[in-house]
Write an enzyme that holds these catalytic residues in place. Structure first.
Site, short mmCIF file in Angstrom:
data_model
loop_
_atom_site.label_atom_id
_atom_site.label_comp_id
_atom_site.label_asym_id
_atom_site.label_seq_id
_atom_site.Cartn_x
_atom_site.Cartn_y
_atom_site.Cartn_z
N ARG A 113 0.84 -1.20 0.00
CA ARG A 113 0.00 0.00 0.00
C ARG A 113 0.87 1.25 0.00
O ARG A 113 1.86 1.33 0.72
CB ARG A 113 -0.90 -0.01 1.23
N ARG A 149 -1.55 6.95 9.58
CA ARG A 149 -1.72 6.40 8.23
C ARG A 149 -1.73 7.53 7.19
O ARG A 149 -1.43 8.68 7.51
CB ARG A 149 -3.01 5.59 8.17
N LYS A 179 -3.54 2.09 14.99
CA LYS A 179 -3.46 3.00 13.86
C LYS A 179 -4.08 4.35 14.21
O LYS A 179 -4.95 4.45 15.07
CB LYS A 179 -4.15 2.41 12.64
N LYS A 203 -5.55 7.97 12.24
CA LYS A 203 -5.95 8.48 10.92
C LYS A 203 -6.25 9.97 10.98
O LYS A 203 -6.99 10.42 11.85
CB LYS A 203 -7.17 7.69 10.42
N CYS A 207 -15.05 -2.95 0.17
CA CYS A 207 -13.65 -3.29 0.47
C CYS A 207 -13.23 -4.49 -0.38
O CYS A 207 -14.08 -5.19 -0.94
CB CYS A 207 -13.49 -3.59 1.96
N CYS A 249 -8.03 -10.77 1.74
CA CYS A 249 -8.02 -10.19 3.08
C CYS A 249 -8.25 -11.28 4.13
O CYS A 249 -9.26 -11.98 4.11
CB CYS A 249 -9.08 -9.11 3.22
N CYS A 298 -16.15 -7.74 6.56
CA CYS A 298 -16.00 -7.96 8.00
C CYS A 298 -16.39 -6.67 8.71
O CYS A 298 -16.64 -5.65 8.06
CB CYS A 298 -14.56 -8.37 8.33
N CYS A 350 -13.60 -0.89 6.56
CA CYS A 350 -12.66 -0.21 5.66
C CYS A 350 -13.36 0.61 4.58
O CYS A 350 -12.82 1.61 4.12
CB CYS A 350 -11.73 -1.24 5.02
#
Length: 593
Positions: free
Chosen positions: A83, A152, A236, A238, A459, A465, A504, A508
């Site tokens: 990524r 991120r 994470k 953001k 996603c 994934c 899930c 995302c």
């Protein structure tokens, strides 16, 4: 391992005498993100150990396996997702062409635009990982901190308006804050470029200075990572920068949002600050939940880096390092309350916080189609279904974009809705761009794109994934067709609303802000969320715990009928669901059957 103290501040009392999560120990022993990745990269194996996988994330890569290719008794089909870190979605032409080439040489021949304005490559083998990362870095790209317990990719509205200074400020500060919060360890260059540090763009002096300037404990002294410390962030983090009114970046879903505030002459004055948004949750764990960001304060432009550091330091030192499911900033603010959080940020900031300034209503924009960018040139927003750039059948999108970038040397901005914007197009080049796209089956007129498809997101999910429990990207085209047929059959032919799907509950594709959200809950089944707003300013709520995809028509048709019969003038589907409530919807559905 003892209690974690990244500064001389005491760790939160709730964390004392409790064992930090395993990942905290891995970070501590990693020698600032070097091991065991560096050692295992030299081994002739198809994959990394679980410990190395956790550290590899900081370098911008997830280890995956293609579940479509699983064979009982055989090793998993290990491959890697890579990524990019692309502040504000900016992709210079040479980087675009490099990623396009890497997708064919080492990947699965597709490129995927993420919902955080980066690129993902899928299907890379371990033996090719170093060459792929080095290729990106040498073309002005980076994958550093695209994943992992760090800041991120910093988002910003993708529209390249040259005559609207607020948009230029947003892009500028997205880049600056990305630089400020970038990990400073040399591990990335040591491992992937044999120690050769390639800098694509020089940091601004004020950004460098801010990284070392101590407020009231915001900096970790005598440490290679002055902002993060040895253990980096609890999870994470953001960040986005936007302008008043523009919610193309889903501002309420970010840990930290900065809103550009200008004076009457469009000169930068400062920033409004939101904090505490986040969508990831776990099924059947009520202590995990989606949460919208809260207004925190206003700061002048001279204090923007200090407020960013203060918020980061508060989360760094007080975020939950024991339970990773409860480690995001949203949980700290939920547990403390906004006032206590604001007070702690103020301590790190070193002076009193100024009240939040009034803002106009937020609106979602996708910037598709042709636009004047304000300097005599044009930009073109290109719709990319589910962000997947590929050549398939009559739609040869990958080839078309490559030809345009090669021929005209155009830069690109990736959008938060996983589309792409070609910009700096001369008027005389418009016809060239249009012809190449049309020749390769690419629609450029937004009105010709089905509006359900235009505003939908999904996603990647299956097959790569590891968190996915069901399909998303591969399922949503068919599900949108079925929803369109339902709407057509009941007389809502021109109706559209925001549909988002994930495989899930981690969110995302930001389904919890959608008017209709599908969240993977079991194979071929989804939790259904209703009631988000068309402009992503209100959380949806869970309406149905498990809907098998075969039952979509029987479950959704009565809701759409109720919407048609009882909506107010021009009322959107999400607003309708939020207004009438689930009791009324359930009552109508039971009577309708």
């Amino acid at each position: 391992m003892t209690d974690i103290k990244t500064t001389d501040q005491s760790a939160p009392s709730r964390n004392k005498n409790r064992k930090p999560s395993k990942v905290e120990g891995l970070k501590e022993r990693s020698n600032f993100l070097r091991e065991p990745v560096a050692s295992e990269l030299l081994q002739e194996t198809t994959h990394f150990s679980e410990d190395a996988v956790q550290i590899l994330k900081f370098h911008g890569s997830y280890q995956q396996d293609n579940r479509d290719n699983r064979v009982k008794g055989q090793e998993k089909d290990y491959q890697f997702m890579l990524r990019t870190t692309s502040p504000g979605g900016f992709i210079p032409p040479q980087l675009y062409l490099t990623i396009d080439k890497l997708a064919d040489e080492y990947g699965n021949h597709t490129m995927r635009v993420t919902t955080r304005q980066g690129f993902q490559l899928h299907g890379i083998l371990k033996k090719n990982l170093k060459a792929a990362i080095a290729g990106m870095v040498k073309s002005m790209g980076s994958t550093l901190s695209a994943c992992g317990d760090v800041n991120r990719n910093v988002m910003a509205p993708p529209a390249p308006f040259k005559n609207r200074p607020e948009y230029q400020y947003a892009i500028e500060y997205a880049k600056n804050i990305s630089d400020l919060l970038k990990p400073q360890t040399g591990a990335y260059y040591d491992i992937w470029l044999d120690g050769e540090k390639i800098i694509s763009a020089e940091e601004k002096p004020e950004v460098k200075a801010a990284r070392q300037t101590n407020g009231k404990g915001s900096i970790v002294h005598d440490n290679p990572e002055p902002i993060y410390g040895t253990h980096y962030m609890p999870r994470k983090f953001k960040v986005c920068v936007t302008v008043p009114g523009d919610n193309s970046i889903d501002l309420y879903t970010q840990d930290l949002t900065l809103v550009v505030m200008t004076d009457n002459e469009s000169k930068l004055e400062g920033f409004n600050v939101f904090a505490g948004g986040g969508l990831g949750k776990t099924h059947n764990k009520e202590e995990t939940f989606a949460r919208m960001a809260d207004p925190i304060c206003y700061v002048t432009k001279d204090d923007v880096y200090e407020i960013v550091k203060a918020v980061v330091a508060t989360q760094r030192d007080y975020g939950n390092r024991i339970d990773r499911r409860h480690a995001r900033l949203k949980y700290l603010i939920h547990d403390w309350g906004v006032d206590k959080f604001r007070s702690k940020v103020e301590e790190y900031f070193g002076k009193s916080l100024t009240p939040f300034k009034e803002l106009p209503e937020w609106k979602y924009q996708d910037f598709l189609g042709w636009h004047e960018q304000g300097d005599g040139k044009l930009f073109l927003g290109v719709s990319i279904e589910n962000g997947r750039i590929k050549d398939e059948g009559p739609l040869q999108l990958k080839t078309a974009l490559r030809k345009i970038v090669q021929q005209l040397n155009l830069p690109i901005r990736l959008t938060p809705h996983h589309n792409a914007i070609l910009f700096d197009i001369e008027l005389k080049e418009k016809q060239v761009v249009q012809e190449i796209l049309e020749r390769h089956g690419v629609v450029t007129e937004p009105s010709k794109i089905d509006s359900l498809v235009r505003y939908a997101m999904a996603c990647p999910a299956m097959p790569t994934c590891g968190l996915a429990v069901t399909e998303s990207e591969r399922a949503i085209p068919g599900i949108l067709e079925r929803i369109r047929s339902l709407l057509d059959n009941i007389g809502l032919e021109n109706e559209h609303f925001v549909v988002r799907m994930t495989g899930c509950p981690n969110g995302c594709a930001r389904p919890y802000m959608a008017e209709l959200g599908f969240v993977g809950s079991a194979p071929e089944s989804y939790q259904v969320w209703l009631g988000g707003s068309p402009h992503q300013t209100r959380l949806a709520l869970p309406y149905m715990e498990r809907l098998h995809h075969n039952d979509i028509e029987t479950q959704l048709e009565p809701i759409f009928v109720f919407f048609k019969q009882s909506r107010q003038t021009e009322e959107s589907f999400g607003d309708f669901c939020a207004r009438v409530g689930f009791n009324a919807i359930s009552e109508f559905v039971s009577r309708w059957r």
